[in-house]
Design a protein around this motif. Structure first.
Motif, PDB file in Angstrom:
ATOM      1  N   THR A 122       5.303   9.418   6.713  1.00  0.00           N
ATOM      2  CA  THR A 122       6.279  10.212   5.957  1.00  0.00           C
ATOM      3  C   THR A 122       5.946  10.189   4.471  1.00  0.00           C
ATOM      4  O   THR A 122       6.008  11.213   3.792  1.00  0.00           O
ATOM      5  CB  THR A 122       7.699   9.654   6.179  1.00  0.00           C
ATOM      6  OG1 THR A 122       8.027   9.737   7.563  1.00  0.00           O
ATOM      7  CG2 THR A 122       8.724  10.417   5.363  1.00  0.00           C
ATOM      8  N   CYS A 123       5.573   9.013   3.999  1.00  0.00           N
ATOM      9  CA  CYS A 123       5.260   8.835   2.581  1.00  0.00           C
ATOM     10  C   CYS A 123       4.040   9.664   2.175  1.00  0.00           C
ATOM     11  O   CYS A 123       4.048  10.334   1.133  1.00  0.00           O
ATOM     12  CB  CYS A 123       5.018   7.346   2.306  1.00  0.00           C
ATOM     13  SG  CYS A 123       4.725   6.947   0.577  1.00  0.00           S
ATOM     14  N   MET A 124       2.985   9.635   2.982  1.00  0.00           N
ATOM     15  CA  MET A 124       1.792  10.414   2.655  1.00  0.00           C
ATOM     16  C   MET A 124       2.084  11.911   2.700  1.00  0.00           C
ATOM     17  O   MET A 124       1.537  12.688   1.920  1.00  0.00           O
ATOM     18  CB  MET A 124       0.640  10.052   3.597  1.00  0.00           C
ATOM     19  CG  MET A 124       0.066   8.665   3.373  1.00  0.00           C
ATOM     20  SD  MET A 124      -1.508   8.391   4.247  1.00  0.00           S
ATOM     21  CE  MET A 124      -0.990   8.565   5.947  1.00  0.00           C
ATOM     22  N   GLY A 125       2.963  12.325   3.612  1.00  0.00           N
ATOM     23  CA  GLY A 125       3.374  13.727   3.648  1.00  0.00           C
ATOM     24  C   GLY A 125       4.132  14.114   2.391  1.00  0.00           C
ATOM     25  O   GLY A 125       3.949  15.218   1.844  1.00  0.00           O
ATOM     26  N   LEU A 126       4.989  13.203   1.921  1.00  0.00           N
ATOM     27  CA  LEU A 126       5.733  13.432   0.680  1.00  0.00           C
ATOM     28  C   LEU A 126       4.775  13.576  -0.504  1.00  0.00           C
ATOM     29  O   LEU A 126       4.920  14.490  -1.333  1.00  0.00           O
ATOM     30  CB  LEU A 126       6.698  12.266   0.441  1.00  0.00           C
ATOM     31  CG  LEU A 126       7.553  12.328  -0.820  1.00  0.00           C
ATOM     32  CD1 LEU A 126       8.607  13.435  -0.701  1.00  0.00           C
ATOM     33  CD2 LEU A 126       8.233  10.973  -1.080  1.00  0.00           C
ATOM     34  N   LEU A 127       3.777  12.705  -0.567  1.00  0.00           N
ATOM     35  CA  LEU A 127       2.808  12.779  -1.660  1.00  0.00           C
ATOM     36  C   LEU A 127       1.951  14.033  -1.559  1.00  0.00           C
ATOM     37  O   LEU A 127       1.611  14.642  -2.583  1.00  0.00           O
ATOM     38  CB  LEU A 127       1.928  11.523  -1.665  1.00  0.00           C
ATOM     39  CG  LEU A 127       0.857  11.450  -2.750  1.00  0.00           C
ATOM     40  CD1 LEU A 127       1.449  11.647  -4.145  1.00  0.00           C
ATOM     41  CD2 LEU A 127       0.114  10.118  -2.674  1.00  0.00           C
ATOM     42  N   ASP A 128       1.613  14.428  -0.354  1.00  0.00           N
ATOM     43  CA  ASP A 128       0.861  15.674  -0.169  1.00  0.00           C
ATOM     44  C   ASP A 128       1.636  16.857  -0.745  1.00  0.00           C
ATOM     45  O   ASP A 128       1.078  17.702  -1.459  1.00  0.00           O
ATOM     46  CB  ASP A 128       0.578  15.882   1.316  1.00  0.00           C
ATOM     47  CG  ASP A 128      -0.186  17.163   1.594  1.00  0.00           C
ATOM     48  OD1 ASP A 128      -1.410  17.176   1.402  1.00  0.00           O
ATOM     49  OD2 ASP A 128       0.458  18.161   1.988  1.00  0.00           O
ATOM     50  N   GLY A 143       0.813  -1.210   0.000  1.00  0.00           N
ATOM     51  CA  GLY A 143       0.000   0.000   0.000  1.00  0.00           C
ATOM     52  C   GLY A 143       0.844   1.255   0.000  1.00  0.00           C
ATOM     53  O   GLY A 143       0.569   2.216  -0.736  1.00  0.00           O
ATOM     54  N   MET A 144       1.883   1.264   0.824  1.00  0.00           N
ATOM     55  CA  MET A 144       2.766   2.431   0.886  1.00  0.00           C
ATOM     56  C   MET A 144       3.476   2.648  -0.444  1.00  0.00           C
ATOM     57  O   MET A 144       3.713   3.797  -0.849  1.00  0.00           O
ATOM     58  CB  MET A 144       3.783   2.251   2.012  1.00  0.00           C
ATOM     59  CG  MET A 144       4.720   3.433   2.176  1.00  0.00           C
ATOM     60  SD  MET A 144       5.674   3.427   3.709  1.00  0.00           S
ATOM     61  CE  MET A 144       6.694   1.969   3.508  1.00  0.00           C
ATOM     62  N   LEU A 179       4.912  -1.546  12.903  1.00  0.00           N
ATOM     63  CA  LEU A 179       4.740  -0.145  13.292  1.00  0.00           C
ATOM     64  C   LEU A 179       5.704   0.763  12.528  1.00  0.00           C
ATOM     65  O   LEU A 179       5.382   1.919  12.226  1.00  0.00           O
ATOM     66  CB  LEU A 179       4.942   0.008  14.797  1.00  0.00           C
ATOM     67  CG  LEU A 179       3.882  -0.654  15.674  1.00  0.00           C
ATOM     68  CD1 LEU A 179       4.208  -0.450  17.144  1.00  0.00           C
ATOM     69  CD2 LEU A 179       2.488  -0.125  15.361  1.00  0.00           C
ATOM     70  N   CYS A 180       6.873   0.229  12.185  1.00  0.00           N
ATOM     71  CA  CYS A 180       7.830   0.977  11.383  1.00  0.00           C
ATOM     72  C   CYS A 180       7.235   1.275  10.001  1.00  0.00           C
ATOM     73  O   CYS A 180       7.433   2.369   9.448  1.00  0.00           O
ATOM     74  CB  CYS A 180       9.126   0.195  11.244  1.00  0.00           C
ATOM     75  SG  CYS A 180      10.376   0.981  10.212  1.00  0.00           S
ATOM     76  N   VAL A 181       6.482   0.305   9.445  1.00  0.00           N
ATOM     77  CA  VAL A 181       5.797   0.537   8.175  1.00  0.00           C
ATOM     78  C   VAL A 181       4.813   1.694   8.330  1.00  0.00           C
ATOM     79  O   VAL A 181       4.714   2.566   7.465  1.00  0.00           O
ATOM     80  CB  VAL A 181       5.065  -0.733   7.696  1.00  0.00           C
ATOM     81  CG1 VAL A 181       4.216  -0.444   6.458  1.00  0.00           C
ATOM     82  CG2 VAL A 181       6.055  -1.853   7.397  1.00  0.00           C
ATOM     83  N   GLY A 182       4.082   1.701   9.453  1.00  0.00           N
ATOM     84  CA  GLY A 182       3.133   2.779   9.694  1.00  0.00           C
ATOM     85  C   GLY A 182       3.802   4.134   9.794  1.00  0.00           C
ATOM     86  O   GLY A 182       3.334   5.130   9.228  1.00  0.00           O
ATOM     87  N   LEU A 194      -1.959   4.923  11.634  1.00  0.00           N
ATOM     88  CA  LEU A 194      -2.765   5.367  12.769  1.00  0.00           C
ATOM     89  C   LEU A 194      -2.297   4.708  14.061  1.00  0.00           C
ATOM     90  O   LEU A 194      -2.202   5.356  15.110  1.00  0.00           O
ATOM     91  CB  LEU A 194      -4.239   5.052  12.515  1.00  0.00           C
ATOM     92  CG  LEU A 194      -4.879   5.753  11.300  1.00  0.00           C
ATOM     93  CD1 LEU A 194      -6.302   5.259  11.098  1.00  0.00           C
ATOM     94  CD2 LEU A 194      -4.849   7.266  11.468  1.00  0.00           C
ATOM     95  N   LEU A 195      -1.980   3.422  13.990  1.00  0.00           N
ATOM     96  CA  LEU A 195      -1.506   2.725  15.187  1.00  0.00           C
ATOM     97  C   LEU A 195      -0.143   3.242  15.618  1.00  0.00           C
ATOM     98  O   LEU A 195       0.125   3.404  16.817  1.00  0.00           O
ATOM     99  CB  LEU A 195      -1.442   1.214  14.916  1.00  0.00           C
ATOM    100  CG  LEU A 195      -2.764   0.522  14.557  1.00  0.00           C
ATOM    101  CD1 LEU A 195      -2.550  -0.978  14.402  1.00  0.00           C
ATOM    102  CD2 LEU A 195      -3.842   0.804  15.600  1.00  0.00           C
ATOM    103  N   SER A 196       0.728   3.511  14.634  1.00  0.00           N
ATOM    104  CA  SER A 196       2.069   3.988  14.984  1.00  0.00           C
ATOM    105  C   SER A 196       2.018   5.350  15.655  1.00  0.00           C
ATOM    106  O   SER A 196       2.906   5.707  16.438  1.00  0.00           O
ATOM    107  CB  SER A 196       2.949   4.058  13.731  1.00  0.00           C
ATOM    108  OG  SER A 196       2.568   5.131  12.887  1.00  0.00           O
ATOM    109  N   LEU A 197       0.954   6.127  15.350  1.00  0.00           N
ATOM    110  CA  LEU A 197       0.784   7.440  15.970  1.00  0.00           C
ATOM    111  C   LEU A 197       0.052   7.360  17.302  1.00  0.00           C
ATOM    112  O   LEU A 197      -0.185   8.387  17.956  1.00  0.00           O
ATOM    113  CB  LEU A 197       0.025   8.366  15.021  1.00  0.00           C
ATOM    114  CG  LEU A 197       0.765   8.736  13.724  1.00  0.00           C
ATOM    115  CD1 LEU A 197      -0.145   9.500  12.789  1.00  0.00           C
ATOM    116  CD2 LEU A 197       2.020   9.556  14.037  1.00  0.00           C
ATOM    117  N   GLY A 198      -0.333   6.151  17.696  1.00  0.00           N
ATOM    118  CA  GLY A 198      -0.949   5.956  19.001  1.00  0.00           C
ATOM    119  C   GLY A 198      -2.442   6.212  19.043  1.00  0.00           C
ATOM    120  O   GLY A 198      -3.019   6.305  20.136  1.00  0.00           O
TER     121      GLY A 198
END
Length: 524
Positions: free
Chosen positions: A177-183, A126-127, A169-172, A476-480
């Motif tokens: 970071t990846c979604m921020g890059l795409l944004d 997905g990433m 969680l590292c994937v998350g 979402l899980l990695s962000l708690g």
């Protein structure tokens, strides 16, 4: 074959016959398994080596190829595998590195190890989709590529559940970071989205329907249709394109055709226009319209014309345009509607737009005008039970706001739920990757209220279908974030023990009924 990476998998356990529920045959499924094993080999070859952009793109293309409803052509998959091996050999002293046999994963005797490794693999796939969208716009993060390699190597290792859960969680974390890059890639290439009303009717004359997620492909098509007398309509996850200033400046970008991806066979049947698929979400086309379907990028289907990129990273869409002119479109205005009968939908409430009126939202929450904010979004699908999301939105308190994103919104985005404080109650934030926008908004609200995100009057109610949703859940899980409602069914690859861990640590809640879940959320 064996495949259980998507929500529609047979019997909610796994597709094991000669073809999957998605239509992928066993030859293609095996080819994708071999490709994944070669990608692990590429990750091993890249260990300790300097950043290599060709290898990074090869990795992303290979991972994205294996996402559900992307590539149904076994020969095309095999060609990708050959390229992966060639690149890996180049990194490894002209020796093919040790690859990974995915049968080891599918036949892993410890179901919990298999579960977590699958969670990692599907999250990476997905990433890769998001990273690829950014890559084609020349936005690359070398550290992100290294995270891909590290996590792929973990899949090929003999780690325990305790070793592997941090990798998930590292994937998350990496996907955030990846979604921020795409944004950044999308907004800096096409401008920040602005709220835009999008009509659902189709005007008379030649037109093209564009499906998928890739804004660069759409941009090139719009440039090439300027002055040609051919209108362009979005489909599915392309709907948010109407909100980007650099895309909406083209007057021939007219509106949105149809609803979510799983309805395409019915909606495209008899449509007098070609369809261009740019990314995942293609289904086996019916004979009634297969002669006017084109693919590009990583999407391929046997027998369909495929538009390749040239050496200058551009694509010639003249064949699609000529087909539109030949077919001619509708003779009169075609009055289409959304699932609930609405004649238009609104999109473009990205983080810039929402934070631009954050003071109104904050004041509305403080004054009690807004009692709760729900993020209801994610993937749509064909299995029964997804009317849950429509009913949930309809039954949500009238003093609540509904943030939404991804194609799951087509279940309810044409409903007229009124406004609160001058804002529409339904705020469409964009594609699935625009979960990043939702997180930016949530973080800003938490700062304004001087509390944690979990303390906000905010509840996430998510639908999942494929691997990008897995990547977002891991983020979402990695962000708690806790108390997430997930449905309509739980992933087949999540073992009971792993699910128990997610429930205990993150308070993951399987959806039940809208009434019961709303009562739980609102404390009634």
């Amino acid at each position: 074959m064996f495949c259980f990476q998507c929500e529609q998998t047979a019997g909610c356990s796994g597709c094991t016959s000669k073809a999957g529920v998605c239509g992928k045959d066993n030859v293609t499924a095996r080819a994708q398994d071999e490709l994944t094993g070669a990608l692990v080999g590429l990750a091993r070859a890249a260990e300790g080596k300097p950043a290599n952009r060709d290898a990074a793109r090869t990795l992303l293309e290979g991972m994205f190829t294996c996402v559900t409803n992307v590539d149904f052509d076994a020969l095309a998959v095999q060609a990708v595998t050959a390229h992966v091996r060639a690149v890996a050999r180049g990194l490894n002293g002209d020796v093919v590195p040790q690859e990974y046999n995915l049968d080891r994963l599918w036949n892993e005797p410890d179901e919990d190890v298999r579960s977590v490794k699958s969670l990692i693999l599907f999250g990476l796939r997905g990433m890769a989709a998001y990273a690829h969208h950014a890559f084609v716009l020349d936005y690359v993060d070398d550290d992100l590529s290294e995270r891909f390699y590290e996590c792929l190597r973990a899949i090929g290792s003999d780690g325990t559940v305790a070793d592997l859960l941090p990798v998930a969680l590292c994937v998350g974390e990496a996907n955030y970071t990846c979604m921020g890059l795409l944004d950044r890639a999308n907004t800096q290439s096409f401008g920040a989205p602005v709220p835009t009303e999008v009509p659902l009717a189709v005007e008379p004359g030649p037109f093209i329907v564009v499906s998928g997620h890739d804004l660069k492909d759409l941009s090139q098509l719009l440039d090439q249709t300027d002055g040609r007398g051919v209108n362009v309509y979005t489909h599915g996850e392309m709907l948010p394109a109407h909100a980007y200033p650099e895309l909406k400046r083209h007057p021939q970008l007219k509106g949105n055709f149809g609803t979510a991806w799983q309805n395409q066979c019915r909606e495209f049947d008899g449509m007098p226009a070609p369809v261009l698929f740019t990314t995942n979400c293609i289904q086996r086309p019916r004979k009634s319209y297969a002669d006017r379907v084109f693919t590009t990028g990583l999407v391929q289907f046997p027998g369909l014309p495929h538009i390749e990129e040239d050496a200058n990273a551009t694509k010639d869409f003249s064949a699609v345009i000529d087909r539109a002119l030949e077919l001619g479109g509708y003779d009169e205005l075609e009055r289409l509607t959304g699932i609930n009968g609405g004649a238009s939908v609104t999109t473009g409430f990205g983080h810039d737009a929402v934070l631009g009126v954050a003071d109104k939202v904050i004041e509305a929450v403080k004054s009690g005008a807004v009692s709760h904010i729900f993020l209801v979004g994610g993937c749509d699908g064909a299995k029964p039970g997804r009317n849950y999301y429509t009913e949930f939105v309809e039954k949500a308190p009238k003093d609540s706001l509904i943030l939404t994103l991804a194609c799951g919104k087509f279940r309810f985005n044409d409903l007229d739920l009124g406004t609160i404080g001058g804002l529409p109650r339904i705020l469409d934030m964009g594609q699935c990757n625009d979960a990043y926008s939702a997180l930016v908004v949530a973080t800003a609200l938490a700062k304004a209220f001087d509390c944690g995100v979990n303390d906000l009057p905010l509840t996430l109610v998510l639908s999942w279908y494929e691997q990008k949703a897995v990547a977002i859940l891991l983020t979402l899980l990695s962000l708690g974030l806790k108390g997430i409602y997930l449905g309509p069914t739980l992933p087949a690859f999540i073992s009971p023990n792993v699910l128990d861990t997610l429930v205990k640590v993150y308070d993951i809640r399987p959806t039940s009924t809208p009434d019961a879940d709303l009562a739980m959320i609102l404390g009634k």
